[in-house]
Design a protein around this motif. Structure first.
Motif, PDB file in Angstrom:
ATOM      1  N   GLU A  92      -3.088  -7.326   1.855  1.00 37.85           N
ATOM      2  CA  GLU A  92      -1.706  -7.298   0.723  1.00 37.85           C
ATOM      3  C   GLU A  92      -2.681  -6.142   0.030  1.00 37.85           C
ATOM      4  O   GLU A  92      -3.940  -6.196  -0.085  1.00 37.85           O
ATOM      5  N   VAL A  93      -1.902  -5.832  -0.639  1.00 40.23           N
ATOM      6  CA  VAL A  93      -2.421  -5.161  -2.139  1.00 40.23           C
ATOM      7  C   VAL A  93      -1.581  -5.008  -3.034  1.00 40.23           C
ATOM      8  O   VAL A  93       0.114  -5.159  -2.892  1.00 40.23           O
ATOM      9  N   LEU A 152      -6.959  -6.756   6.104  1.00 37.48           N
ATOM     10  CA  LEU A 152      -6.219  -6.752   4.808  1.00 37.48           C
ATOM     11  C   LEU A 152      -5.338  -6.844   4.684  1.00 37.48           C
ATOM     12  O   LEU A 152      -4.624  -6.726   5.988  1.00 37.48           O
ATOM     13  N   VAL A 198      -6.269  -6.119  -4.025  1.00 38.62           N
ATOM     14  CA  VAL A 198      -6.747  -6.199  -2.255  1.00 38.62           C
ATOM     15  C   VAL A 198      -6.864  -7.606  -1.873  1.00 38.62           C
ATOM     16  O   VAL A 198      -7.873  -8.028  -2.050  1.00 38.62           O
ATOM     17  N   ARG A 199      -5.771  -8.060  -1.541  1.00 41.56           N
ATOM     18  CA  ARG A 199      -5.865  -9.685  -0.335  1.00 41.56           C
ATOM     19  C   ARG A 199      -6.930  -9.098   0.688  1.00 41.56           C
ATOM     20  O   ARG A 199      -6.270  -7.922   1.581  1.00 41.56           O
ATOM     21  N   LEU A 200      -7.611  -9.570   0.659  1.00 44.07           N
ATOM     22  CA  LEU A 200      -8.464  -9.783   2.509  1.00 44.07           C
ATOM     23  C   LEU A 200      -8.616 -10.734   3.419  1.00 44.07           C
ATOM     24  O   LEU A 200      -8.883 -12.179   2.260  1.00 44.07           O
ATOM     25  N   ILE A 229     -10.595   2.352   1.183  1.00 47.20           N
ATOM     26  CA  ILE A 229     -10.737   1.216   2.250  1.00 47.20           C
ATOM     27  C   ILE A 229     -10.625   2.251   3.692  1.00 47.20           C
ATOM     28  O   ILE A 229     -10.170   3.664   3.648  1.00 47.20           O
ATOM     29  N   VAL A 256      -2.615  -0.235  -9.137  1.00 52.57           N
ATOM     30  CA  VAL A 256      -2.944  -1.493  -8.480  1.00 52.57           C
ATOM     31  C   VAL A 256      -4.014  -2.335  -9.238  1.00 52.57           C
ATOM     32  O   VAL A 256      -4.114  -2.300 -10.122  1.00 52.57           O
ATOM     33  N   LEU A 277       0.430  -1.251  -0.035  1.00 55.20           N
ATOM     34  CA  LEU A 277      -0.192  -0.335  -0.179  1.00 55.20           C
ATOM     35  C   LEU A 277       1.062   1.096   0.060  1.00 55.20           C
ATOM     36  O   LEU A 277       1.575   1.632   0.838  1.00 55.20           O
ATOM     37  N   LEU A 300      -8.105   2.616  -5.947  1.00 57.69           N
ATOM     38  CA  LEU A 300      -8.083   2.417  -4.464  1.00 57.69           C
ATOM     39  C   LEU A 300      -8.231   3.853  -4.027  1.00 57.69           C
ATOM     40  O   LEU A 300      -6.363   4.424  -3.790  1.00 57.69           O
TER      41      LEU A 300
END
Length: 900
Positions: free
Chosen positions: A222-223, A220, A232-234, A161, A229, A129, A248
């Motif tokens: 990782e981006v 959250l 987004v890994r969540l 976010i 971009v 990020l 983002l």
């Protein structure tokens, strides 16, 4: 250099930061102070101060000028030195600040230094990020907005976010840009800093229906980026997923920009920010902090506009007018707003309510009583403290889509009145509950609908006659999400769209109609509002038609509901020779009036204003700024007779005259003289003595009259003093015709002010578009606090009756025996305080209202006490009259108990 010359030198004030709060501070400092000031501003941004509160509107108008709060010309006129640079360090021992800019660098000496550096967006420490990555943005500046708009042109999927207020504003902006939008919030629900879980989840359901994809309680991880971009890994509930995004926005809160203070070892607050006292002074007596960088008493850092503006007013007095004795005692964090069409409010008795998150307390916790109701998308939660003897005190609460009594609940919480019996139940159920429902503890599930209510699919044809500020506010409210589908047509008689008449006097500085404009044609077209530049000429009630005539068009419009928002027209008294068609004689109402006054002033020397009310004083200020010898002519015994008594009016007169304006009161005008070149003179009697005044320019500001001619012509019922008679729904005697603003007469009262008109517009929008909301108009508060030609003036009352009955004019107890009048006048400092109480059975007093001149620090608390009807005992009335800075010893000497 001798001592006298040292004393005459101006104090060098350097302000670091030129955001909105820095500009408000500057406006107060240049209005006139006891101490001569030499002001320098160090501005880090590439542009002058602009309105960040209205930032989201930039996505519609995309005009930096509409957000601008100042101009270089204004700064030059006020002799403010501006340096576009960043302050890099403070040398406290030498009282110097070092700065570095693109084209300039150096050091600046100061006598007093103000840190108005604001805050910066918080970027969480999340892998990948980085705001330097293409497609990742913060949401703070106009440059951020431009970059987001440019990226959105080639993007489809967006995420925000942060699910707080600013995050939801950003999500709304992205929706308006036609993107698929997701909101990612780590807390279990939205707006966790203001709402509890029930309210947050209810808000989530409402916003999801608008097309937002909302993810709460997410982790959250990782981006992921690849030339911009990508994902987004969540993780949620232990399950990992990837959200694909092209754009983002980070909106995770703010952090005070206190690095300058840290580096020069000023004391900081518990959570950062520069620790300040009630004078906004830091641990260095010559350095101050204000706004989002200030930590009040080391605890509270306010990230909102209103507290910053209140701090700026106090700091301006501290620096420039120390004898005023203004002190900052914290700000109210209560808020009422509309988020993507959803009404949300939270309120509290004081900052402790939010600091300790008392809105999250459970019933029985720490002596707390919690009562709530949830029904049909409406939620009310009130938090009380249990008191000895069985009473309760309202501490605060949360409201969703049930905000009609928000202000009265705020007042009750602030004033601390003890509540008994069913009162707490009544408040929890809201103003629309009846006694039977309260006894059964049943919240109303359904409200009766009006006969012939249209289905959502059938457009209700609403024709609005008039497009002034109130008419435009009505349109804005009608276009929010509604039960009914509404087709709006507007008849606009003026040659331009709605503009801000409240700020009209500012036109003499910026001379830009765009700065006053409230709307543009593109927005109306986008919202499918049909606009016709024409004047309504008649109403055919039996056919439900209104006829109109314009320069390029004429015809008839059919309506289902007709709204008269025709406003008012200036009153021109029947004085011999007084005609607005004469060159040099003007009204003070429209932009065209302002242009004509400015043009005439260029060849004029002496001017007069007929009328010493609020608008007349504003006009006089404008004439003085145009460099003219200015006279105010008032027929009443004193200035502002609709708000002030004789003592206050005379005190105001003295202070206005000290600025160079000549004030004539108790005037009876005999005649106005003119020739082919225009107005020449006026003849009048003042206290019975004849007076002749040569003139080049005359402004008529003698009040307004409702423009109710359309209503008269079609036999609608009128008010006692003119205006169209309306009920609590703003409905006239014809069930399909409504009136709003300065043409409406409610309970015998025609309000000539902006705030009542906007409150009426909100109720009428619900009446037309969402009748099941059950909103009703119950009148408006006429309390007012303002600064007139450098004089702070306020008057307040418990209700409109305080002004209708002219209770504020009472000077002695014997004028109305049930009343108790107490006042303090200090002519040397130019301060005056008068409070009027009602004697109650048992010996208590109830505050009805009062007048304050240059002693306004407790204005809001006095308003609250008057509105909530708290009974006062013993020394309390004396304390209130003397003001917050009085000592107990002085009270006992100046107001012996026998007098009350």
């Amino acid at each position: 250099m001798n001592t006298l010359s040292l004393m005459s030198l101006p104090k060098r004030v350097v302000i670091v930061g030129y955001g909105p709060v820095g500009h408000i501070l500057l406006e107060h400092l240049v209005e006139g102070t006891e101490v001569a000031l030499e002001i320098t501003v160090i501005c880090e941004e590439p542009r002058l101060a602009y309105n960040r509160v209205a930032m989201t509107s930039y996505f519609q108008h995309r005009s930096p000028e509409e957000l601008a709060m100042a101009s270089l010309e204004w700064l030059e006129e006020k002799n403010v030195q501006l340096i576009f640079a960043r302050a890099t360090c403070i040398k406290r021992a030498q009282k110097r600040v070092v700065y570095e800019g693109a084209n300039v660098s150096g050091e600046m000496e100061y006598d007093e230094l103000v840190l108005a550096t604001g805050s910066s967006p918080f970027v969480p420490p999340l892998a990948g990020l980085k705001t330097s990555t293409p497609g990742i943005f913060v949401y703070r500046t106009i440059e951020d907005m431009d970059a987001i708009i440019a990226r959105a042109a080639t993007s489809r999927r967006a995420a925000v976010i942060g699910g707080g207020l600013l995050g939801l504003e950003a999500a709304k902006a992205l929706l308006d840009l036609q993107m698929n939008v997701s909101v990612l919030e780590v807390a279990p629900f939205l707006m966790s800093a203001q709402l509890d879980q029930v309210a947050g989840e209810l808000l989530e359901k409402r916003l999801s229906k608008l097309g937002l994809s909302i993810h709460t309680a997410v982790e959250l991880q990782e981006v992921l980026c690849n030339q911009g971009v990508r994902f987004v890994r969540l993780k949620k509930n232990g399950v990992e997923s990837f959200l694909e995004v092209d754009l983002l926005i980070i909106s995770c809160g703010i952090r005070p920009r206190d690095e300058l203070a840290r580096n020069c070892q000023l004391d900081l607050g518990e959570r950062g920010g520069v620790k300040v006292d009630c004078c906004l002074r830091s641990s260095d007596p010559t350095i101050y902090a204000v706004g989002e960088v200030a930590s009040y008493e080391g605890g509270m850092v306010y990230g909102l506009w209103k507290p910053g503006a209140e701090q700026a007013e106090v700091l301006a007095a501290t620096l420039g007018s120390p004898s005023a004795g203004l002190r900052y005692h914290g700000s109210d964090l209560s808020t009422k707003l509309k988020l993507l069409g959803v009404n949300v409010a939270s309120f509290g008795a004081n900052a402790e309510f939010w600091k300790h998150r008392m809105y999250d307390f459970q019933d029985g916790q720490a002596g707390i009583c919690v009562q709530s109701t949830l029904d049909s998308g409406r939620y009310r939660k009130l938090v009380f403290r249990r008191l000895p003897g069985g009473s309760r005190r309202l501490l605060g609460g949360i409201l969703v889509e049930s905000v009609e009594d928000y202000q009265s609940l705020c007042d009750l919480a602030r004033c601390g009145r003890e509540l008994w019996g069913l009162e707490t139940v009544v408040m929890t159920h809201g103003p629309r509950a009846n006694p039977g429902q309260i006894e059964d503890m049943v919240y109303p599930k359904h409200l009766p609908t009006t006969p012939g209510m249209l289905e959502m699919g059938t457009a209700l044809r609403v024709v609005i006659v008039g497009h002034g500020p109130v008419g435009n506010t009505l349109i804005e409210n009608l276009l929010e999400e509604r039960e009914r589908n509404v087709a709006i047509t507007v008849l606009c008689e003026e040659p331009r769209l709605a503009y801000n008449r409240v700020a009209m006097t500012s036109y003499f500085q910026h001379r830009s109609a765009a700065e006053l404009s409230m709307v543009n044609m593109e927005w109306l077209q986008e919202k499918n509002v049909q606009l016709i530049f024409a004047r309504a000429t008649s109403i055919k009630r039996s056919h439900k038609r209104v006829t109109y005539q314009g320069p390029n068009t004429s015809g008839e419009l059919e309506y289902d509901e007709l709204v008269l928002a025709t406003g008012s027209s200036p009153f021109v008294p029947p004085i011999s020779g007084l005609k607005t068609s004469i060159p040099g004689i003007f009204l003070y109402r429209t932009i065209e009036d302002m242009d004509a006054i400015i043009a005439r002033a260029q060849t004029s020397r002496r001017a007069a204003v007929l009328g010493g009310g609020l608008l007349g004083l504003e006009a006089a200020k404008a004439l003085m700024e145009l460099g003219m010898e200015t006279h105010i002519i008032e027929s009443a015994p004193h200035l502002m007779p609709s708000q002030l008594d004789t003592v206050a009016g005379d005190l105001l007169k003295c202070q206005v005259e000290s600025l160079g304006c000549v004030v004539h009161v108790k005037v009876e005008i005999s005649e106005i003289f003119s020739d082919e070149t225009g107005v020449q003179a006026m003849r009048f009697l003042q206290d019975g003595a004849p007076f002749h005044l040569d003139l080049d320019l005359l402004i008529v500001s003698c009040g307004i009259r409702p423009r109710d001619d359309l209503a008269r012509a079609c036999d609608l019922e009128l008010g006692q003093r003119g205006g169209i008679k309306v009920d609590g729904c703003l409905r006239t005697s014809d069930p399909n015709i409504y009136a709003v603003g300065e043409v409406a007469s409610h309970d015998g009262m025609v309000y000539g002010l902006w705030k009542p008109g906007s409150e009426q517009a909100e109720v009428l929008a619900a009446t037309l578009g969402s009748p099941s909301a059950g909103l009703r108009y119950h009148g408006s508060d006429l309390s007012t606090k303002l600064k007139l030609l450098g004089v702070n003036v306020a008057s307040f009352g418990e209700s409109a009756a305080f002004w209708q009955g002219r209770t504020y004019q009472l000077l002695r107890d014997d004028e109305k025996p049930p009343m108790c009048v107490r006042s303090v006048l200090d002519a040397s400092s130019g301060t005056y305080r008068k409070l009027i109480f009602k004697r109650m059975p048992g010996g208590s007093r109830k505050l009805l209202g009062g007048i304050l001149i240059n002693s306004l620090d407790d204005y809001h608390s006095l308003c609250d006490i008057a509105r909530c009807g708290k009974e006062l005992w013993g020394l309390e009335p004396m304390v209130l009259v003397e003001g917050p800075r009085v000592t107990p010893g002085r009270l006992e000497q100046s107001f012996p108990q026998a007098r009350l």
